[in-house]
Design an enzyme around this catalytic site. Sequence first.
Site, PDB file in Angstrom:
ATOM      1  N   ASN A 141      10.726  -2.877  -2.086  1.00 30.64           N
ATOM      2  CA  ASN A 141       9.284  -2.654  -2.250  1.00 30.64           C
ATOM      3  C   ASN A 141       8.610  -3.743  -3.062  1.00 30.64           C
ATOM      4  OD1 ASN A 141      10.363  -2.066  -4.727  1.00 30.64           O
ATOM      5  ND2 ASN A 141       9.297  -0.117  -4.995  1.00 30.64           N
TER       6      ASN A 141
ATOM      7  N   PHE B 206       6.677  -7.255  -3.617  1.00 27.87           N
ATOM      8  CA  PHE B 206       5.700  -7.897  -2.744  1.00 27.87           C
ATOM      9  C   PHE B 206       4.874  -8.929  -3.491  1.00 27.87           C
ATOM     10  CE2 PHE B 206       3.550  -4.080  -4.439  1.00 27.87           C
ATOM     11  CZ  PHE B 206       2.443  -4.668  -5.033  1.00 27.87           C
TER      12      PHE B 206
ATOM     13  N   HIS C 281       4.703  -7.812  -7.344  1.00 29.03           N
ATOM     14  CA  HIS C 281       5.600  -6.793  -7.915  1.00 29.03           C
ATOM     15  C   HIS C 281       7.022  -7.312  -7.780  1.00 29.03           C
ATOM     16  CE1 HIS C 281       7.842  -2.755  -7.077  1.00 29.03           C
ATOM     17  NE2 HIS C 281       8.094  -3.207  -8.290  1.00 29.03           N
TER      18      HIS C 281
ATOM     19  N   GLY D  62      -0.567   0.547  -3.368  1.00 22.09           N
ATOM     20  CA  GLY D  62      -0.224   1.355  -2.213  1.00 22.09           C
ATOM     21  C   GLY D  62       0.869   0.658  -1.421  1.00 22.09           C
TER      22      GLY D  62
ATOM     23  N   SER E  64      -4.835  -0.455  -3.149  1.00 22.06           N
ATOM     24  CA  SER E  64      -4.192  -0.487  -4.461  1.00 22.06           C
ATOM     25  C   SER E  64      -5.281  -0.311  -5.509  1.00 22.06           C
ATOM     26  CB  SER E  64      -3.457  -1.820  -4.675  1.00 22.06           C
ATOM     27  OG  SER E  64      -2.400  -1.964  -3.751  1.00 22.06           O
TER      28      SER E  64
ATOM     29  N   HIS F 166       3.568   4.630 -10.574  1.00 22.39           N
ATOM     30  CA  HIS F 166       3.625   3.175 -10.399  1.00 22.39           C
ATOM     31  C   HIS F 166       3.330   2.777  -8.965  1.00 22.39           C
ATOM     32  CE1 HIS F 166       7.362   3.818  -8.331  1.00 22.39           C
ATOM     33  NE2 HIS F 166       7.698   2.554  -8.309  1.00 22.39           N
TER      34      HIS F 166
END
Length: 716
Positions: free
Chosen positions: A478, A480, A496, A622, A628, A645
């Site tokens: 996840n 990115f 992230h 998101g 987001s 988070h």
Amino acid sequence: MPYENLEISTRSPVLSWANHPLKSDEIKMAKNVASLPFVFKHVALMPDVHLGKGALVGSVIATKEAIIPAAVGVDIGCFVGDTLIPLMDGKSYPIKELADRSEKFIVYACSSSGRIVATYATAKLTRKNAALVKVILDNGEEIICTPDHQFMLRDGSYEEAQNLQAETSLMPFYSKVDKDGYTLIAQPYSGRWQKAHWIIARSGLLGGKVEKFEGQKTVIHHRNFNESDNRPENLEFMGNCDHSAYHRNLVERNQHWQSPEFEEKRVAALAKKAQRTEGYQYYAERGTKNILQYMQQQPEHFKQAVADNGIRGKQYLLAYNQSEKGKAKSKEIANRYYTCEICGVEVKTPIGLHNHRRKEHQCNHKIVAVLTLNYTEDVYCLTVPEYHNFALKAGVFVHNCGMMAIKTPFKGEQLEGKLKKIRLDIEAAIPTGFNENKEVEKTVTNWQRWSDFKDLHRGVQDLQNKAMRQMGSLGGGNHFIEVCLDTENSVWLMLHSGSRNIGNQLAQCHISTAKELAKMAGNSLPDPDLAYFIAGTPEFQAYWHDLQWSQDYARVNRDVMMARFKRIVEKHLAGGKAIKPLLEVNCHHNYAEKEVHFGENVYVTRKGAVRAQEEDYGIIPGSMGAKSYIVKGKGNAHSFCSCSHGAGRLLSRKKAKNTYTLDDLIEQTMGVECRKDTGVLDEIPGAYKSIEQVMENQSDLVEVEATLKQVLCVKG
């Protein structure tokens, strides 16, 4: 939505902000954690809660005197209101007063190489009724802050206030005003004093490069003639000849300055000044300078003038030295004390002062003690983009509050036709997945905490080279990198990522140790992944040390990537010209901190959760095709001042791949420049919960500051 107290039979309650019933395996995992004897008050579940290892992802666990490594994972403070911050106008202001301002101001910060620079900052209230410690320095200054606030050490690394030891060397901030009224700053990397107005200029705050004037030396003119006021609007580049001519012109235009009355007053003022110690010293230094200049420029005339000085003066000097008055003067000089301009210590004789400077001030400050205080106060901090630290009037540098999305001055229309090129450049510059950098950049090799690698768990000692090559890489899953637009069409850069392979390996080493200890002790645990360390044990200390190192690694990893990311966007949108971010946000998840909740000191583990104390900035992203949010915390006590988070997974990676097709991915990421292949099918938006619903469920935890929609996404 307020929390729900789950109706399950456990030692500690479980409070949930999710809007749906937990599945049986999720209930079991929540019960396992809530049954542990050292859990404090209750377990808090965020709206994005889903299955994890040992503990649910999206859970917040406060514990007393123990910590669960598997519940932490491997990702990853503030000052009382009267703490003084030196600004460029030559004055120092209480941090609370700065927080009441709406505009930016300029502070001193320290680069990774130990060079002091000037940069813009903002201040804010960060916590209410926070627990405090007092840090006492060897210059007599006392700093009152939260236990977790990080101080910059002499080697450029950071350490929390509560972990500072006596004699620990800190990165120093020394300033003084010279005889001409100019502010001088001691540069830690060289030990030399530099004029503050040149620090402003060299930091690019006077319009970029230093101006040049043909046939002249560049000087900086203070427009209001206050040499201590180094605000950029008060400074102007001038040629030295032009500068002198300007001042002469002012004198000629002011007839009062040339009048007999003014001259009489001037001479009287000079005579009065010469009677004071500092005035006498000033004129003595100026006279010495003039005599030396005269000796160099007119050597023959000087020789004639002093030809008989030795013969004439010898008899008087001998007589004086042998007299009672001369002997008393010699004794007084030999025992005279001189003040160290750096630390204020009185040292006997000039030689003693010289030796003191060499021994004690290779540009350094040391800790005398750190004391726990028995009261609480509201605390404040600064946001300092790029450098992430700032100087205190007390004479040291401290870290600013964490931040890792940045708002740029660019607008959405500037991205038209450029998104694919930006994505390809990002993918070429930033390794993803299991990949690593082919070359290690200087910023990475200069990281001060590589020197601590030898003190990490023995199980990772062969991984330093890999850890260095992976710093500045994205990872997979996840993680990115995104370009987003807010509701005002401003461009945001967001990423992230965490502590990469080295963080994972460190966690696995300590989880194994915890499990071995539990087995040896015969502890009966509801889940082996809930094995824990007891505070005060060597294993706890070793884990806590390595956890802090991993979290620092994760922070620097993001810094390195964001710097590359920012340069790529600047290349395409500003012709390579560097821009100043309008706002920066960097928040950690999967980490543990020492905090005070419900009046007690506890270890707070946020597994897939973000700290949301009052006024804390946070990021709640998101999925690849969803919104987001940039948020501010509300400091909800029941959530241990936390929020989600992200959206949280609805389907496991395997189930997502079995449920959706490539056509579904293309449809759900329409309008987003990103990979559209089966390699990222497990990250399809449909595999995640509705971010809008998640945000609605935690309206009592955070308030939305900005709503973002990505237009570009890079995945590992």
